[in-house]
Design an enzyme around this catalytic site. Structure first.
Site, PDB file in Angstrom:
ATOM      1  N   CYS A  40      47.605  42.556  40.943  1.00 18.16           N
ATOM      2  CA  CYS A  40      47.120  43.194  39.713  1.00 18.16           C
ATOM      3  C   CYS A  40      46.470  44.543  40.025  1.00 18.16           C
ATOM      4  CB  CYS A  40      46.128  42.228  39.053  1.00 18.16           C
ATOM      5  SG  CYS A  40      45.101  42.954  37.782  1.00 18.16           S
ATOM      6  N   CYS A  43      42.947  45.129  38.707  1.00 14.48           N
ATOM      7  CA  CYS A  43      41.986  44.318  39.465  1.00 14.48           C
ATOM      8  C   CYS A  43      41.543  45.066  40.724  1.00 14.48           C
ATOM      9  CB  CYS A  43      42.609  42.983  39.879  1.00 14.48           C
ATOM     10  SG  CYS A  43      43.079  41.949  38.483  1.00 14.48           S
TER      11      CYS A  43
END
Length: 122
Positions: A40, A43
């Site tokens: 991600c 993230c």
């Protein structure tokens, strides 16, 4: 690995998660759980921001859970998008943020980390 103040603690097994969750619950401190994934991009963007918050806000417990490693924990907290930040006190969810809005995250941490004023007993 001993948990230390001032850092984000990664939970890589159900046992680690249970240990850290219980410590957080017992401490009565604010616990912020970052549900993340290695693939991600957002993230990875927010991870150093969270690490900075952890250094500055040692009165808050920061945990990190990889949704692929601990899928059962992610499902338990209805995590559907990454990153998702779950705020807990004494084991109860008090707030949830999805996404990487640094200011929203910081404001929520400051708001929830502040204990409600104790009523004065004369």
């Amino acid at each position: 690995m001993a948990a230390e103040e001032g850092q984000v603690i990664g939970c890589h097994s159900i046992e680690e998660w249970n240990d850290e969750f219980q410590k957080g619950k017992d401490s009565k401190k604010l616990v912020v759980v970052d549900f993340t994934a290695s693939w991600c991009g957002p993230c990875r963007f927010i991870a150093p921001v969270l690490a900075e918050f952890a250094k500055k806000m040692t009165h808050v417990i920061f945990l990190k859970v990889d949704v692929d490693e601990l899928e059962s924990v992610s499902k338990q907290y209805d995590v559907e998008a990454m990153p998702t930040f779950v705020f807990m006190k004494e084991g109860e969810i008090i707030h949830k943020i999805v996404g990487t809005n640094k200011d929203e995250l910081q404001n929520a941490i400051v708001k929830h980390a502040t204990a409600p004023a104790a009523t004065a007993s004369a």
